[in-house]
Design an enzyme around this catalytic site. Structure first.
Site, PDB file in Angstrom:
ATOM      1  N   ASN A  53      -6.171  -2.909   6.395  1.00  0.00           N
ATOM      2  CA  ASN A  53      -6.518  -3.065   7.807  1.00  0.00           C
ATOM      3  C   ASN A  53      -7.894  -2.494   8.131  1.00  0.00           C
ATOM      4  OD1 ASN A  53      -4.355  -4.565   8.589  1.00  0.00           O
ATOM      5  ND2 ASN A  53      -3.112  -2.841   9.233  1.00  0.00           N
TER       6      ASN A  53
ATOM      7  N   GLU B 126       0.858  -1.186   0.000  1.00  0.00           N
ATOM      8  CA  GLU B 126       0.000   0.000   0.000  1.00  0.00           C
ATOM      9  C   GLU B 126       0.898   1.242   0.000  1.00  0.00           C
ATOM     10  OE1 GLU B 126      -4.071  -1.078   2.377  1.00  0.00           O
ATOM     11  OE2 GLU B 126      -2.303  -0.905   3.627  1.00  0.00           O
TER      12      GLU B 126
HETATM   13  N1  3HC Z   1      11.114 -15.988   1.412  1.00  0.00           N
HETATM   14  C1  3HC Z   1      10.731 -16.520   0.245  1.00  0.00           C
HETATM   15  N2  3HC Z   1       9.723 -17.413   0.122  1.00  0.00           N
HETATM   16  C2  3HC Z   1       9.084 -17.778   1.252  1.00  0.00           C
HETATM   17  C3  3HC Z   1       9.411 -17.243   2.510  1.00  0.00           C
HETATM   18  C4  3HC Z   1      10.483 -16.317   2.565  1.00  0.00           C
HETATM   19  N3  3HC Z   1      10.860 -15.749   3.710  1.00  0.00           N
HETATM   20  N4  3HC Z   1       8.562 -17.795   3.431  1.00  0.00           N
HETATM   21  C5  3HC Z   1       7.748 -18.643   2.760  1.00  0.00           C
HETATM   22  N5  3HC Z   1       8.075 -18.618   1.466  1.00  0.00           N
HETATM   23  C6  3HC Z   1       7.450 -19.385   0.384  1.00  0.00           C
HETATM   24  C7  3HC Z   1       7.697 -20.862   0.559  1.00  0.00           C
HETATM   25  O1  3HC Z   1       8.934 -21.218  -0.021  1.00  0.00           O
HETATM   26  C8  3HC Z   1       6.530 -21.475  -0.196  1.00  0.00           C
HETATM   27  O2  3HC Z   1       6.844 -21.467  -1.568  1.00  0.00           O
HETATM   28  P1  3HC Z   1       6.372 -22.680  -2.503  1.00  0.00           P
HETATM   29  O3  3HC Z   1       4.908 -22.913  -2.223  1.00  0.00           O
HETATM   30  O4  3HC Z   1       6.615 -22.169  -3.864  1.00  0.00           O
HETATM   31  O5  3HC Z   1       7.224 -23.829  -2.107  1.00  0.00           O
HETATM   32  C9  3HC Z   1       5.415 -20.438   0.003  1.00  0.00           C
HETATM   33  O6  3HC Z   1       6.038 -19.229   0.446  1.00  0.00           O
HETATM   34  C10 3HC Z   1       4.393 -20.864   1.029  1.00  0.00           C
HETATM   35  O7  3HC Z   1       5.061 -21.138   2.248  1.00  0.00           O
HETATM   36  P2  3HC Z   1       4.728 -22.417   3.132  1.00  0.00           P
HETATM   37  O8  3HC Z   1       4.596 -23.641   2.269  1.00  0.00           O
HETATM   38  O9  3HC Z   1       5.731 -22.451   4.241  1.00  0.00           O
HETATM   39  O10 3HC Z   1       3.340 -22.121   3.853  1.00  0.00           O
HETATM   40  P3  3HC Z   1       1.859 -21.988   3.340  1.00  0.00           P
HETATM   41  O11 3HC Z   1       1.615 -22.531   1.990  1.00  0.00           O
HETATM   42  O12 3HC Z   1       1.066 -22.501   4.481  1.00  0.00           O
HETATM   43  O13 3HC Z   1       1.658 -20.407   3.224  1.00  0.00           O
HETATM   44  C11 3HC Z   1       1.370 -18.217   4.061  1.00  0.00           C
HETATM   45  C12 3HC Z   1       1.988 -19.580   4.290  1.00  0.00           C
HETATM   46  C13 3HC Z   1       1.972 -17.595   2.803  1.00  0.00           C
HETATM   47  C14 3HC Z   1       1.729 -17.389   5.277  1.00  0.00           C
HETATM   48  C15 3HC Z   1      -0.179 -18.380   3.867  1.00  0.00           C
HETATM   49  O14 3HC Z   1      -0.720 -19.101   4.926  1.00  0.00           O
HETATM   50  C16 3HC Z   1      -0.884 -17.034   3.810  1.00  0.00           C
HETATM   51  O15 3HC Z   1      -0.928 -16.385   2.773  1.00  0.00           O
HETATM   52  N6  3HC Z   1      -1.489 -16.589   4.958  1.00  0.00           N
HETATM   53  C17 3HC Z   1      -2.157 -15.302   5.055  1.00  0.00           C
HETATM   54  C18 3HC Z   1      -1.120 -14.245   5.334  1.00  0.00           C
HETATM   55  C19 3HC Z   1      -1.736 -12.860   5.378  1.00  0.00           C
HETATM   56  O16 3HC Z   1      -2.922 -12.659   5.212  1.00  0.00           O
HETATM   57  N7  3HC Z   1      -0.865 -11.884   5.611  1.00  0.00           N
HETATM   58  C20 3HC Z   1      -1.272 -10.526   5.733  1.00  0.00           C
HETATM   59  C21 3HC Z   1      -1.455 -10.221   7.171  1.00  0.00           C
HETATM   60  S1  3HC Z   1      -1.992  -8.558   7.429  1.00  0.00           S
HETATM   61  C22 3HC Z   1      -0.580  -7.666   7.513  1.00  0.00           C
HETATM   62  O17 3HC Z   1       0.508  -8.160   7.416  1.00  0.00           O
HETATM   63  C23 3HC Z   1      -0.764  -6.218   7.698  1.00  0.00           C
HETATM   64  C24 3HC Z   1      -0.355  -5.759   9.079  1.00  0.00           C
HETATM   65  O18 3HC Z   1      -0.355  -4.351   9.050  1.00  0.00           O
HETATM   66  C25 3HC Z   1      -1.290  -6.235  10.157  1.00  0.00           C
END
Ligand code: 3HC
Length: 286
Positions: free
Chosen positions: A190, A152
């Site tokens: 948010n 954003e």
């Molecule tokens: N660097 C690069 N890639 C990464 C990484 C990192 N640090 N961490 C994870 N990844 C990649 C993994 O390699 C994996 O890639 P692949 O599928 O190609 O192998 C992919 O991301 C998914 O990781 P995981 O397999 O470990 O885990 P999940 O498939 O369960 O996904 C998640 C995890 C991406 C966190 C998913 O659950 C998700 O999208 N959750 C919602 C998160 C969300 O809504 N965030 C926003 C929160 S609000 C906010 O932040 C605002 C604040 O102001 C409050």
């Protein structure tokens, strides 16, 4: 202005995620924190992620070495003097942020941009303490930064069009899709996400369903990657509470009033994944 050299102040979860993403995008990144141990923790997180990506075959050993060479950890903010942009990613409290904006305004070149990753504090107040109000904006990333595609861009009434365009191009360099929001509490995400999380907590307080069932309902019923309790734990319950309070103060709609249970969890130090316990218990998986 094309951004090549960036400075990040704050090496926590968000700051280290931005640093990782920027180094992977080929930018020169300076990263700092208030103490060496915080900086080391951030660097450990970044190196861990690159190790994971190398193991998965997404990065070669050479690419990891190049990324590391582009990342410059330091405790001396004077080294940021020649940065094209500085991103503030420190604690979500107004006074430390204002102090940092004042300090960086004195260190940076006059044409450099100064942006904040705050999720809820007013960008306008940060701009007001600098002599470069047209070059101050919000640049709000999402957790986990390397994975989440949105950023954003938050503009105050004094943020210039040129600044917004530079930030758009910078977001694209980082592989992110930008949206533009006015400087109002909660911006876009948010403002919509917080009442959803708070409603789930109220539902649970009212005994409508268990936490697990509410999470399952939203995951399987709407294809959200996480249900609201898992997501609140992931974001941090202190961050969720703080965002709710800030939005409620500017916009006193009961949908933003923090539920009693959320306050009590934070009082007890149950902050979610990061503290080992939130709505769920992460201590064994840790
Ligand atoms: N660097 C690069 N890639 C990464 C990484 C990192 N640090 N961490 C994870 N990844 C990649 C993994 O390699 C994996 O890639 P692949 O599928 O190609 O192998 C992919 O991301 C998914 O990781 P995981 O397999 O470990 O885990 P999940 O498939 O369960 O996904 C998640 C995890 C991406 C966190 C998913 O659950 C998700 O999208 N959750 C919602 C998160 C969300 O809504 N965030 C926003 C929160 S609000 C906010 O932040 C605002 C604040 O102001 C409050």
């Amino acid at each position: 202005m094309a951004i090549q050299k960036i400075g990040i102040v704050g090496a926590g979860l968000m700051g280290s995620g931005i640093a990782q993403t920027a180094a992977q995008a080929g930018l020169d990144v300076w990263l700092s924190d208030a103490a060496q141990e915080f900086l080391d923790r951030g660097l450990g997180r970044i190196h861990g992620a690159w190790g994971m990506l190398q193991t998965k075959g997404r990065l070669t050993e050479e690419q990891v070495a190049q990324n590391k060479a582009r990342l410059h950890p330091t405790l001396a903010l004077e080294e940021y003097a020649d940065c094209d942009i500085v991103i503030e990613v420190i604690i979500e409290q107004k006074e430390p942020k204002l102090a940092l904006f004042r300090q960086m305004d004195g260190i940076l070149r006059p044409d450099a941009l100064l942006v904040s990753n705050t999720s809820s504090l007013p960008i306008t107040e940060m701009a007001a303490v600098t002599g470069r109000r047209d070059k101050v904006a919000g640049l709000h990333f999402f957790n986990p930064v390397p994975v989440m595609k949105l950023v954003e861009i938050v503009r105050t009434v004094e943020t210039s069009d040129a600044t917004v365009e530079t930030l758009r191009a910078f977001s694209a360099t980082l592989g992110k899709t930008p949206i533009i929001a006015k400087d109002t509490a909660g911006f876009v995400v948010n403002f919509l996400l917080i009442p959803y999380l708070l409603s789930a907590i109220r539902m649970y307080e009212h005994g409508t369903a268990t936490m697990e069932d509410i999470d399952t309902a939203m995951q399987l019923g709407t294809s959200y990657p996480m249900g609201p309790f898992t997501l609140a734990d992931y974001v941090g319950l202190d961050t969720t509470l703080y965002a709710a309070e800030v939005i409620y103060a500017e916009n006193p709609d009961p949908a933003y009033a923090p539920p009693a249970l959320l306050r009590r969890m934070v009082t007890l130090g149950r902050l979610g994944r990061k503290s080992g316990q939130g709505f769920y218990d992460y201590r064994e998986t840790k």
